[in-house]
Design a protein around this motif. Sequence first.
Motif, PDB file in Angstrom:
ATOM      1  N   HIS A 154       0.831  -1.211   0.000  1.00 41.35           N
ATOM      2  CA  HIS A 154       0.000   0.000   0.000  1.00 41.35           C
ATOM      3  C   HIS A 154       0.860   1.255   0.000  1.00 41.35           C
ATOM      4  N   GLU A 196       1.101  -2.746  -8.692  1.00 48.02           N
ATOM      5  CA  GLU A 196       0.357  -2.784  -9.947  1.00 48.02           C
ATOM      6  C   GLU A 196      -1.026  -3.379  -9.705  1.00 48.02           C
ATOM      7  N   LYS A 197      -2.045  -2.655 -10.087  1.00 48.59           N
ATOM      8  CA  LYS A 197      -3.398  -3.171  -9.919  1.00 48.59           C
ATOM      9  C   LYS A 197      -3.662  -4.233 -10.979  1.00 48.59           C
ATOM     10  N   LYS A 242      -5.350  -6.705 -13.727  1.00 49.95           N
ATOM     11  CA  LYS A 242      -6.292  -6.417 -14.799  1.00 49.95           C
ATOM     12  C   LYS A 242      -7.356  -7.503 -14.946  1.00 49.95           C
ATOM     13  N   ASP A 302      -8.115  -2.222   0.854  1.00 52.78           N
ATOM     14  CA  ASP A 302      -7.870  -1.514  -0.399  1.00 52.78           C
ATOM     15  C   ASP A 302      -7.304  -2.452  -1.457  1.00 52.78           C
ATOM     16  N   ILE A 303      -6.412  -3.339  -1.048  1.00 53.30           N
ATOM     17  CA  ILE A 303      -5.842  -4.308  -1.992  1.00 53.30           C
ATOM     18  C   ILE A 303      -6.946  -5.188  -2.578  1.00 53.30           C
ATOM     19  N   ASP A 327      -9.064  -3.415  -5.095  1.00 54.95           N
ATOM     20  CA  ASP A 327      -8.382  -3.122  -6.357  1.00 54.95           C
ATOM     21  C   ASP A 327      -8.374  -4.312  -7.312  1.00 54.95           C
ATOM     22  N   ILE A 328      -8.873  -5.455  -6.878  1.00 54.24           N
ATOM     23  CA  ILE A 328      -8.954  -6.626  -7.747  1.00 54.24           C
ATOM     24  C   ILE A 328     -10.292  -6.589  -8.489  1.00 54.24           C
ATOM     25  N   LEU A 356      -4.537 -11.529  -4.441  1.00 51.77           N
ATOM     26  CA  LEU A 356      -3.839 -10.632  -5.358  1.00 51.77           C
ATOM     27  C   LEU A 356      -2.942 -11.435  -6.299  1.00 51.77           C
TER      28      LEU A 356
END
Length: 453
Positions: free
Chosen positions: A317, A322-323, A325, A352-353, A356-357, A435
Amino acid sequence: MRVKESQVPQDPLCTSTLGNYLWRDPPQEKKWADCVHCGMCLESCPTYEQTGEEQHSPRGRVYLIKAVAEGKLNVDEQFANPVFSCLDCRACTTACPVDVDVGGLIEEARGQIRQALPLKGWKRTVNKFFLHGVFPHHNRLRTLGGLLRLYQRSGLQKAVRKTKLINIMPQHLIEMESIMPEVKGAVRKNNGSIIKAQGETKHEVAMLTGCVMDVFFSDINESTINVLTRNGNDVSIPTNQTCCGALHVHAGDRDMGRKLAKQNIEAFENADTVIVNAAGCGCMMKEYAELFRDEPEWKKRAEEFEEKVVDISKYLHDTGYEKPKSAINTRITYHDACHLAHGQGVRQEPRDILLDIPGVEMIHMPNADRCCGSAGIYNITHPEMADDVLKSKMENVPDDVEMISMGNPGCMLQMALGVKKYGRSQKIVHTIQLLDWAYQKEKGDDNHVRHKD
């Protein structure tokens, strides 16, 4: 019965006694001095919730610890029971308006109790075998992992269950065996190696592989390495690292805790950042200095070491990642491991992680930071209370989720037990696993995702 001072072992580092605390590291007055018994901590305490008894509340335990220091109570079995029945979840400190360090007091009091009332019989044998003979030695851990893997893959596990031979064990151990993860190869085999970043190197980090984590959850260690290298980190695995010592300190064995702390401080001496993916380990390592208040040189080294230690979710964080795709279409809820939320103050970063997926729908869990009852080996030493706490926890897990994410191996085992015991269907995952699976799916490898979704 109070131990006579003539019977107290002569420890050259034991500079003073405090009331009826006669050994090194007595509970510190500064940790209880601000407690005014206001009761703000009561609703946060899992054991008080279950018993309604003052001695099993944070302020009750603080009062007892203070009373021994004032010479009003002895270090005996009556004192030991409420001190060791504490989950050491730290929720009370979060709730306390003046941040009374109840967890620190509990651990120091346990150290005194184990000096006055040493374990005997089979408890002493089991304690010594695992806490001294196994966990601090990674070669022995690998051997244990190999034996467990053989037990699972040879058909012996199925035979033991089918013939009911397993019923010779206590019920709570039967339940724990039923949810034991598949044991795979340990990451520690790469000791001393450096796994290079995928692409440009942006940072260099060192990683704690742990003891329980590397035997039962080596796939999470692999996911951690994958995610770190994907995001530009060279990852080193120092050769002489060892168990973090949390289980030892929680059990009152502060001398062994100090020994392990010194070994880790030296092992990670050349690292600028120490990545940890187990909340309990990270919290312990960020509190090493507490073990060395009578050793100024080691205390200074421990304080410097603490600054290096960071949970994997917070590290990603704070440094950027890299988020992914590719989508993982799942409804998920998040459980705050006590030693991550209350112990390290890491709450939003793992959420947050997950958010972001792509495809992840987060469902709020009421009382997400309430203890699940694992608490190191508390679910083994206090199975009835742990089961009551787990039942309360599972009542808060939303029905309409497919996964429960968290950041601690003990919680993962305990929550897996809860899912099985209460007829639920959720999959238990580590935040970093999800992730990693999203990254792997981008490469066309979605075996993990298919297996878990």
